[in-house]
Design a protein around this motif. Sequence first.
Motif, PDB file in Angstrom:
ATOM      1  N   PHE A 101      -5.259 -35.272 -13.719  1.00 45.87           N
ATOM      2  CA  PHE A 101      -5.439 -35.209 -15.301  1.00 45.87           C
ATOM      3  C   PHE A 101      -5.898 -36.109 -16.065  1.00 45.87           C
ATOM      4  O   PHE A 101      -6.637 -36.065 -17.175  1.00 45.87           O
ATOM      5  CB  PHE A 101      -3.817 -34.964 -15.759  1.00 45.87           C
ATOM      6  CG  PHE A 101      -3.212 -33.422 -15.548  1.00 45.87           C
ATOM      7  CD1 PHE A 101      -3.889 -32.734 -16.577  1.00 45.87           C
ATOM      8  CD2 PHE A 101      -2.606 -32.908 -14.407  1.00 45.87           C
ATOM      9  CE1 PHE A 101      -3.442 -31.003 -16.188  1.00 45.87           C
ATOM     10  CE2 PHE A 101      -2.251 -31.808 -14.513  1.00 45.87           C
ATOM     11  CZ  PHE A 101      -2.745 -30.579 -15.386  1.00 45.87           C
ATOM     12  N   MET A 104      -9.500 -36.358 -15.906  1.00 45.01           N
ATOM     13  CA  MET A 104     -10.224 -35.237 -16.671  1.00 45.01           C
ATOM     14  C   MET A 104      -9.980 -35.227 -18.236  1.00 45.01           C
ATOM     15  O   MET A 104     -10.936 -34.670 -18.657  1.00 45.01           O
ATOM     16  CB  MET A 104      -9.509 -33.648 -15.944  1.00 45.01           C
ATOM     17  CG  MET A 104     -10.144 -32.421 -16.553  1.00 45.01           C
ATOM     18  SD  MET A 104      -9.441 -31.042 -15.855  1.00 45.01           S
ATOM     19  CE  MET A 104     -10.079 -30.959 -14.225  1.00 45.01           C
ATOM     20  N   TRP A 105      -8.762 -35.357 -18.465  1.00 41.52           N
ATOM     21  CA  TRP A 105      -8.839 -35.151 -20.145  1.00 41.52           C
ATOM     22  C   TRP A 105      -8.936 -36.292 -20.811  1.00 41.52           C
ATOM     23  O   TRP A 105      -9.031 -36.210 -22.042  1.00 41.52           O
ATOM     24  CB  TRP A 105      -7.420 -34.459 -20.173  1.00 41.52           C
ATOM     25  CG  TRP A 105      -7.085 -33.068 -19.750  1.00 41.52           C
ATOM     26  CD1 TRP A 105      -5.962 -32.933 -18.621  1.00 41.52           C
ATOM     27  CD2 TRP A 105      -7.682 -32.069 -19.835  1.00 41.52           C
ATOM     28  NE1 TRP A 105      -6.212 -31.669 -18.400  1.00 41.52           N
ATOM     29  CE2 TRP A 105      -7.142 -31.192 -18.699  1.00 41.52           C
ATOM     30  CE3 TRP A 105      -8.822 -31.656 -20.547  1.00 41.52           C
ATOM     31  CZ2 TRP A 105      -7.665 -29.749 -18.637  1.00 41.52           C
ATOM     32  CZ3 TRP A 105      -9.426 -30.203 -20.270  1.00 41.52           C
ATOM     33  CH2 TRP A 105      -8.865 -29.481 -19.311  1.00 41.52           C
ATOM     34  N   SER A 106      -8.741 -37.583 -20.279  1.00 43.27           N
ATOM     35  CA  SER A 106      -8.726 -38.892 -21.080  1.00 43.27           C
ATOM     36  C   SER A 106     -10.086 -39.425 -21.035  1.00 43.27           C
ATOM     37  O   SER A 106     -10.449 -40.170 -21.803  1.00 43.27           O
ATOM     38  CB  SER A 106      -7.918 -39.712 -20.499  1.00 43.27           C
ATOM     39  OG  SER A 106      -6.617 -39.239 -20.399  1.00 43.27           O
ATOM     40  N   GLY A 107     -11.036 -38.949 -20.291  1.00 43.19           N
ATOM     41  CA  GLY A 107     -12.313 -39.565 -20.177  1.00 43.19           C
ATOM     42  C   GLY A 107     -13.468 -39.140 -21.315  1.00 43.19           C
ATOM     43  O   GLY A 107     -12.947 -38.386 -22.246  1.00 43.19           O
ATOM     44  N   ASP A 109     -15.689 -37.028 -21.473  1.00 42.40           N
ATOM     45  CA  ASP A 109     -15.845 -35.725 -21.284  1.00 42.40           C
ATOM     46  C   ASP A 109     -14.775 -34.716 -21.746  1.00 42.40           C
ATOM     47  O   ASP A 109     -14.821 -33.507 -21.438  1.00 42.40           O
ATOM     48  CB  ASP A 109     -16.545 -35.037 -20.168  1.00 42.40           C
ATOM     49  CG  ASP A 109     -17.935 -35.847 -19.811  1.00 42.40           C
ATOM     50  OD1 ASP A 109     -18.480 -36.072 -20.844  1.00 42.40           O
ATOM     51  OD2 ASP A 109     -18.379 -36.143 -18.878  1.00 42.40           O
ATOM     52  N   GLY A 110     -13.672 -35.151 -21.835  1.00 41.13           N
ATOM     53  CA  GLY A 110     -12.628 -34.553 -22.231  1.00 41.13           C
ATOM     54  C   GLY A 110     -12.533 -33.318 -23.225  1.00 41.13           C
ATOM     55  O   GLY A 110     -12.058 -32.244 -22.806  1.00 41.13           O
ATOM     56  N   ARG A 113     -14.669 -30.728 -21.432  1.00 38.10           N
ATOM     57  CA  ARG A 113     -13.708 -29.959 -20.492  1.00 38.10           C
ATOM     58  C   ARG A 113     -12.770 -28.970 -20.994  1.00 38.10           C
ATOM     59  O   ARG A 113     -12.684 -27.911 -20.661  1.00 38.10           O
ATOM     60  CB  ARG A 113     -13.186 -31.164 -19.691  1.00 38.10           C
ATOM     61  CG  ARG A 113     -14.050 -31.595 -18.696  1.00 38.10           C
ATOM     62  CD  ARG A 113     -13.262 -32.675 -17.614  1.00 38.10           C
ATOM     63  NE  ARG A 113     -14.119 -33.665 -17.121  1.00 38.10           N
ATOM     64  CZ  ARG A 113     -14.598 -32.962 -15.615  1.00 38.10           C
ATOM     65  NH1 ARG A 113     -14.133 -31.872 -15.295  1.00 38.10           N
ATOM     66  NH2 ARG A 113     -15.031 -33.792 -15.004  1.00 38.10           N
ATOM     67  N   ARG A 114     -12.217 -29.296 -22.165  1.00 42.10           N
ATOM     68  CA  ARG A 114     -11.177 -28.353 -22.777  1.00 42.10           C
ATOM     69  C   ARG A 114     -12.043 -27.128 -23.187  1.00 42.10           C
ATOM     70  O   ARG A 114     -11.474 -25.993 -23.074  1.00 42.10           O
ATOM     71  CB  ARG A 114     -10.705 -29.067 -23.977  1.00 42.10           C
ATOM     72  CG  ARG A 114      -9.562 -30.036 -23.726  1.00 42.10           C
ATOM     73  CD  ARG A 114      -8.477 -30.738 -24.601  1.00 42.10           C
ATOM     74  NE  ARG A 114      -9.534 -31.584 -25.502  1.00 42.10           N
ATOM     75  CZ  ARG A 114      -9.475 -32.854 -25.112  1.00 42.10           C
ATOM     76  NH1 ARG A 114      -8.691 -33.310 -24.286  1.00 42.10           N
ATOM     77  NH2 ARG A 114     -10.115 -33.704 -25.917  1.00 42.10           N
ATOM     78  N   SER A 174      -0.405 -31.867 -19.185  1.00 38.44           N
ATOM     79  CA  SER A 174      -0.857 -33.103 -19.201  1.00 38.44           C
ATOM     80  C   SER A 174      -0.174 -34.320 -18.025  1.00 38.44           C
ATOM     81  O   SER A 174       0.713 -33.659 -17.277  1.00 38.44           O
ATOM     82  CB  SER A 174      -0.334 -33.800 -20.567  1.00 38.44           C
ATOM     83  OG  SER A 174       1.062 -33.918 -20.611  1.00 38.44           O
TER      84      SER A 174
END
Length: 211
Positions: A101, A104-107, A109-110, A113-114, A174
């Motif tokens: 997580f 995926m979400w904090s980079g 590209d977050g 990706r969303r 998350s």
Amino acid sequence: MGVEVGQAGRRERKKAATRALILRAAQELFLERGFDAVSVREIADRADVSPTTVFAHFPQKEALLFFEEVEQRERLVAAVRDRPAGSSISEALKAHYRAEFVAMWSGPDGALRRRIMALMEATPALQDYASRMWTRHEDALAAAITEELGRPEPSDEIRIYARFALQIQLLVTSADDPMLDAGFRLLDQGWSRYHPGPAGVSSGAGQAQDG
């Protein structure tokens, strides 16, 4: 020998660059117009390659949005196989999910990706592909647990554990979502803790935990 190695390296870099171009073109078109409205030929044209080249990298159109499937499955199995000494399978999977997580979400590209996740959730063909993908992950996870426990084949309990352990990840939104701990707590300790059966008899059939 050095020339051959150098040529192989250049070929791999060229393949990686082509793959990245195809992925970027596909993502742009899918987000602009929706998955079903875009053809593989249109993706190929935008990436300036042939449709044959697209299929050489991605066996079907859905794979353009699930391009990390194999790597995801390998990381899942490695989380079980390479977990620290004394760590349970559930603890290892929880740590793996949290790391996934965060990555995926904090980079950088977050946000992209969303948007792609929202597209997947709104597209039946992608939901169907995802369902088949998770079945493949389930088989791999069950096999890894079976090997870790030294059993000749997966038991019913191992298969159930693998299926629901993967479902937990789909419910979590998350890295710090309390559903993650709650899901594995229920798997490890059983429903009887919350709702005992008649006369306090547990209806649990066993666990796939190794302690």
